[in-house]
Design a protein around this motif. Sequence first.
Motif, PDB file in Angstrom:
ATOM      1  N   PHE A  71       0.832  -1.210   0.000  1.00 16.13           N
ATOM      2  CA  PHE A  71       0.000   0.000   0.000  1.00 16.13           C
ATOM      3  C   PHE A  71       0.865   1.257   0.000  1.00 16.13           C
ATOM      4  CE2 PHE A  71      -1.829   3.278   2.834  1.00 16.13           C
ATOM      5  CZ  PHE A  71      -2.896   3.698   2.040  1.00 16.13           C
ATOM      6  N   HIS A  72       1.905   1.256   0.822  1.00 20.76           N
ATOM      7  CA  HIS A  72       2.802   2.412   0.902  1.00 20.76           C
ATOM      8  C   HIS A  72       3.493   2.640  -0.449  1.00 20.76           C
ATOM      9  CE1 HIS A  72       5.666   5.239   2.678  1.00 20.76           C
ATOM     10  NE2 HIS A  72       6.613   4.591   2.036  1.00 20.76           N
ATOM     11  N   ALA A  73       3.949   1.558  -1.079  1.00 15.56           N
ATOM     12  CA  ALA A  73       4.602   1.691  -2.384  1.00 15.56           C
ATOM     13  C   ALA A  73       3.633   2.239  -3.432  1.00 15.56           C
ATOM     14  CB  ALA A  73       5.160   0.337  -2.822  1.00 15.56           C
ATOM     15  N   VAL A  74       2.396   1.778  -3.393  1.00 14.00           N
ATOM     16  CA  VAL A  74       1.401   2.225  -4.380  1.00 14.00           C
ATOM     17  C   VAL A  74       1.087   3.707  -4.218  1.00 14.00           C
ATOM     18  CG1 VAL A  74      -1.020   2.017  -5.056  1.00 14.00           C
ATOM     19  CG2 VAL A  74       0.363  -0.037  -4.763  1.00 14.00           C
ATOM     20  N   VAL A  75       0.805   4.141  -2.977  1.00 10.89           N
ATOM     21  CA  VAL A  75       0.428   5.548  -2.786  1.00 10.89           C
ATOM     22  C   VAL A  75       1.596   6.482  -3.089  1.00 10.89           C
ATOM     23  CG1 VAL A  75      -1.383   4.994  -1.125  1.00 10.89           C
ATOM     24  CG2 VAL A  75       0.929   5.490  -0.295  1.00 10.89           C
ATOM     25  N   GLY A  85      -0.180  16.741  -4.643  1.00  6.88           N
ATOM     26  CA  GLY A  85       0.999  15.998  -4.204  1.00  6.88           C
ATOM     27  C   GLY A  85       1.059  15.918  -2.690  1.00  6.88           C
ATOM     28  N   TYR A  86       1.213  14.712  -2.148  1.00  7.82           N
ATOM     29  CA  TYR A  86       1.211  14.525  -0.692  1.00  7.82           C
ATOM     30  C   TYR A  86       2.551  13.951  -0.234  1.00  7.82           C
ATOM     31  CZ  TYR A  86      -3.808  14.996  -1.453  1.00  7.82           C
ATOM     32  OH  TYR A  86      -5.049  15.460  -1.823  1.00  7.82           O
ATOM     33  N   PRO A  87       3.083  14.430   0.897  1.00  2.59           N
ATOM     34  CA  PRO A  87       4.408  13.988   1.377  1.00  2.59           C
ATOM     35  C   PRO A  87       4.367  12.690   2.169  1.00  2.59           C
ATOM     36  CG  PRO A  87       3.587  15.710   2.804  1.00  2.59           C
ATOM     37  CD  PRO A  87       2.537  15.523   1.734  1.00  2.59           C
ATOM     38  N   PHE A  88       3.862  11.612   1.555  1.00  5.05           N
ATOM     39  CA  PHE A  88       3.914  10.320   2.244  1.00  5.05           C
ATOM     40  C   PHE A  88       5.376   9.936   2.470  1.00  5.05           C
ATOM     41  CE2 PHE A  88       0.022   9.880  -0.536  1.00  5.05           C
ATOM     42  CZ  PHE A  88      -0.880  10.123   0.480  1.00  5.05           C
TER      43      PHE A  88
END
Length: 335
Positions: A112-116, A130-133
């Motif tokens: 999930f982390h890789a996808v987002v 753009g979000y700073p995950f």
Amino acid sequence: VAEKALDLMHATGGWVMLQNIELVARWLPKLERKLEALKEGAHPDFRVFLSALPQPVVPVPILQASITLTNEPPSGLKANMLRAYNTFSESIWDTCSKQAELKSIIFALCFFHAVVCERRKFGPIGWNRGYPFNQGDLSVCITVANNYLDASPKVPWDDLKYIFGEIMYGGHITDAWDRKLCATYLNAYLKEELLDSLSLFPKFEVPASGFSYKQYLEYIEEQLAVETPTAYGLHPNSEINFMTMQADALLGAVAELQPRAGGVAGGMSLQERVKRVLDDIVERIPDVFAVAEIEAGLGDERSPFAGVFLQECERMNVLLFEMRRSLLELDLGLK
């Protein structure tokens, strides 16, 4: 607190680490002046380390005066998943009472982390903004999952999805449709079927919970060989725009590195033109003033004007020395 630590280490010697300085943007101009002042009389063992996300709020003089190291995120699902697993070790699930469930949840969370994170490269097709995950979001989610599994008789799927989607990752999201997309991903990945080899996308299933840490890494390396937009739930044509922009950026960088030839034969490259201007400036820099000879010529009688004149000569000598030194360094760089 930070300024006191800087003053203490400046006097006694030691290292100071200031993390996430982009979060205190209003204080950064003061930090810039503080670091400039600390250059004088610093202890030989005094060092300052700064960390920040790539935000435009960091003053340019701080970057120019520092040795800058960048840590760019990996590109691709496989690289992101491997990086996610490299942030922890096998001991992370040793103390959990539900190791099988935690292993599957961690695998789904890493995917999930890789996808987002990777959806950002598709621009508006991936996320409206753009979000700073970052890796910190993933680490906290894993800790929360471990605590909830130990405290619950069965897996609290709804609680975990709410915390991950609305608080941890959702804390970055400001667009309502992006928040709905994040929740949809978690609904697809975090469910009871996850414990029974759920397929995260075609030909990539959650491995058996009996895998060791090393086996998980090997599984990701072998099974996640081909990456397509389907893995993100996107149409196959959605990567056309991304690949076009990537090609434009690559060709633009190559073009910038090419010599700039003139319109006629025998035109000089950019490096040759810089070298020519540099040599011309070096030739025209005057020699330093012989301050000692000037003082001897003035004798014992000095007027205030003579004192000011001598001070200006000394300062001019410093300026001429620095100009010559920096130009010689630039010349060495061109070679």
